[in-house]
Design a protein around this motif. Structure first.
Motif, PDB file in Angstrom:
ATOM      1  N   HIS A 251       2.281   1.383 -12.049  1.00  0.00           N
ATOM      2  CA  HIS A 251       1.236   1.284 -11.017  1.00  0.00           C
ATOM      3  C   HIS A 251       0.277   0.250 -11.250  1.00  0.00           C
ATOM      4  O   HIS A 251       0.086  -0.301 -10.046  1.00  0.00           O
ATOM      5  CB  HIS A 251       0.866   2.826 -10.813  1.00  0.00           C
ATOM      6  CG  HIS A 251      -0.462   2.920  -9.850  1.00  0.00           C
ATOM      7  ND1 HIS A 251      -0.056   3.117  -8.438  1.00  0.00           N
ATOM      8  CD2 HIS A 251      -1.746   2.873  -9.772  1.00  0.00           C
ATOM      9  CE1 HIS A 251      -1.017   3.344  -7.689  1.00  0.00           C
ATOM     10  NE2 HIS A 251      -1.884   2.913  -8.340  1.00  0.00           N
TER      11      HIS A 251
ATOM     12  N   HIS B  34      -0.912  -3.170  -8.923  1.00  0.00           N
ATOM     13  CA  HIS B  34      -2.208  -3.368  -8.482  1.00  0.00           C
ATOM     14  C   HIS B  34      -2.642  -5.016  -8.778  1.00  0.00           C
ATOM     15  O   HIS B  34      -2.922  -5.805  -7.828  1.00  0.00           O
ATOM     16  CB  HIS B  34      -3.277  -2.426  -9.004  1.00  0.00           C
ATOM     17  CG  HIS B  34      -3.407  -1.249  -7.905  1.00  0.00           C
ATOM     18  ND1 HIS B  34      -3.694  -1.493  -6.609  1.00  0.00           N
ATOM     19  CD2 HIS B  34      -3.492  -0.016  -8.392  1.00  0.00           C
ATOM     20  CE1 HIS B  34      -3.943  -0.110  -6.153  1.00  0.00           C
ATOM     21  NE2 HIS B  34      -3.830   0.755  -7.401  1.00  0.00           N
TER      22      HIS B  34
ATOM     23  N   SER C 269     -10.198   0.865  -9.300  1.00  0.00           N
ATOM     24  CA  SER C 269      -9.445   2.058  -8.552  1.00  0.00           C
ATOM     25  C   SER C 269     -10.319   3.477  -8.732  1.00  0.00           C
ATOM     26  O   SER C 269     -11.354   3.438  -9.338  1.00  0.00           O
ATOM     27  CB  SER C 269      -8.186   2.086  -8.721  1.00  0.00           C
ATOM     28  OG  SER C 269      -7.883   2.631  -9.870  1.00  0.00           O
TER      29      SER C 269
ATOM     30  N   ASP D  61      -3.808   2.154  -2.516  1.00  0.00           N
ATOM     31  CA  ASP D  61      -2.135   2.579  -3.195  1.00  0.00           C
ATOM     32  C   ASP D  61      -1.319   2.370  -2.127  1.00  0.00           C
ATOM     33  O   ASP D  61      -1.514   2.700  -0.791  1.00  0.00           O
ATOM     34  CB  ASP D  61      -2.280   3.797  -3.494  1.00  0.00           C
ATOM     35  CG  ASP D  61      -3.027   4.027  -4.842  1.00  0.00           C
ATOM     36  OD1 ASP D  61      -3.167   3.018  -5.712  1.00  0.00           O
ATOM     37  OD2 ASP D  61      -3.072   5.270  -5.384  1.00  0.00           O
TER      38      ASP D  61
HETATM   39 ZN    ZN Z   1      -3.909   2.752  -7.470  1.00  0.00          ZN
END
Ligand code: ZN
Ligand code: KG4
Length: 340
Positions: free
Chosen positions: A110, A114, A135, A298
């Motif tokens: 993940h 980003h 985040s 996201d």
């Molecule tokens: Zn995130």
């Protein structure tokens, strides 16, 4: 070549299609609102909501891209870090589709999504670059030497920057996620309170936000006890908190640049959409790159894009697992050892 990206690590269902030839041809994001009732993400509800929406979102994404499932060449999904139940939904759907159309399935970190999301833009940073990842769950300064080679230069020792925004917003009476509420209130406020900026002058590139959170909490308590907690005061608190958080982030990023001599900086993650933060970076000498606006929080597009970059790591056996805690620094080794 078309890559379907599936992101379900937390409370956003993100489905997107990245085309090698045309770029991003579909990007659908659904942000779950059920959690507002509880003041934070409820993992069980998050996974159930992903299940409810994911197939229709894939359908509408294919429709938007004017493709059918057989025209998808690979499927990328978030394998971690994140909430296990939520991750399992994306992983299961990705592998089920891959199995059905007999195409590769690629597990994606993940945070790598980003960090690399600004590379989707035409104007993108040169490698190596520094990434400030901010985040709800992470605040890290990362040296990106190449795709897959990451070194953490510094990180928060307690709360993440986004989490700090969220918690302060909650103190001011706003729902999760609170960052955008603080940003909106701050526009009408003045930095009267000059909150503490923990560790801002330390040589370490690590950060800390919990002392700031506590001093905001104590100030609010004092103001309430003295009947001084009016709307204008709320705006001023939001402004002072935003100033303190963004000062810390900019100062630590400048420290990372000084340490490495690298001036290209990527700022990614939900907090990267904060305009005060962006304005502060504009007044530095740094060359700062952001994800396209819709890709700050996201989304499936960053997963599809990194899937495209990592196509050689794809697997065909459709057995899968998810990793709620997945260290970014080791990601290449993990791929090489075929452990994902
Ligand atoms: Zn995130
Ligand atoms: O990257 P993201 O969508 O999800 C995580 O992986 O955590 O980041 C969400 C975080 C939340 O804490 C939210 O309050 C914060 O990003 N955020 C903001 C802004 N927009 C979102 N924080 C400050 N200013 C904003 N404009």
């Amino acid at each position: 070549m078309n890559i379907l990206g599936i992101e379900t690590s937390c409370d956003d269902t993100g489905i997107a299609i990245y085309s090698k030839e045309k770029g991003l041809i579909s990007n659908k994001i659904y942000t779950q609102d059920i959690h507002k009732l509880y003041g934070g993400v409820v993992p069980e509800l998050a996974s159930r909501d992903h299940i409810k929406r994911i197939s229709t979102m894939i359908d509408s994404s294919l429709e938007e891209a004017k493709l059918n499932l057989t025209m998808i060449d690979a499927i990328a999904y978030t394998v971690g870090p994140g909430l296990s139940g939520s991750l399992l939904v994306g992983a299961a759907v990705a592998n089920a589709i891959g199995f059905t159309i007999n195409k590769p399935v690629i597990p994606i970190h993940h945070l790598e999504g980003h960090i690399l999301s600004p590379l989707i833009n035409d104007d993108s940073p040169n490698l190596p670059f520094i990434a400030l990842l901010v985040s709800g769950g992470h605040s890290q300064l990362i040296l990106v030497e190449s795709i897959g080679k990451y070194k953490i230069l510094g990180e928060t020792l307690d709360d993440a920057a986004g989490e700090t925004f969220d918690k302060i917003a909650k103190m001011l009476g706003y729902d999760y996620p609170g960052g955008v509420h603080i940003a909106n209130m701050a526009k009408q406020g003045t930095d009267l309170f000059k909150f503490t900026r923990p560790m801002i002058n330390s040589e370490s590139l690590d950060m800390s936000f919990s002392g700031l959170k506590t001093s905001v909490n104590l100030k609010i308590k004092y103001l309430k006890e003295n009947n001084l907690f009016d709307e204008t005061t709320k705006y001023n608190i939001a402004k002072s908190a935003e100033e303190a958080i963004t000062d810390i982030l900019v100062k630590k990023t400048l420290g990372a640049v000084q340490l490495t001599g690298i001036c290209d900086v990527v700022v990614a993650g939900g907090v990267s959409s904060n305009l005060t933060l962006r304005n502060k970076f504009t007044s530095t000498q740094l060359k700062v790159f952001y994800p396209p606006n819709k890709l700050c929080t996201d989304n499936g597009a960053m997963i599809a894009y990194v899937g495209f970059l990592r196509l050689e790591n794809s697997t065909f056996n459709y057995s899968f697992d998810i990793y709620p805690r997945l260290p970014l620094e080791d990601i290449d080794t993990i791929y090489q050892q075929n452990k994902l």
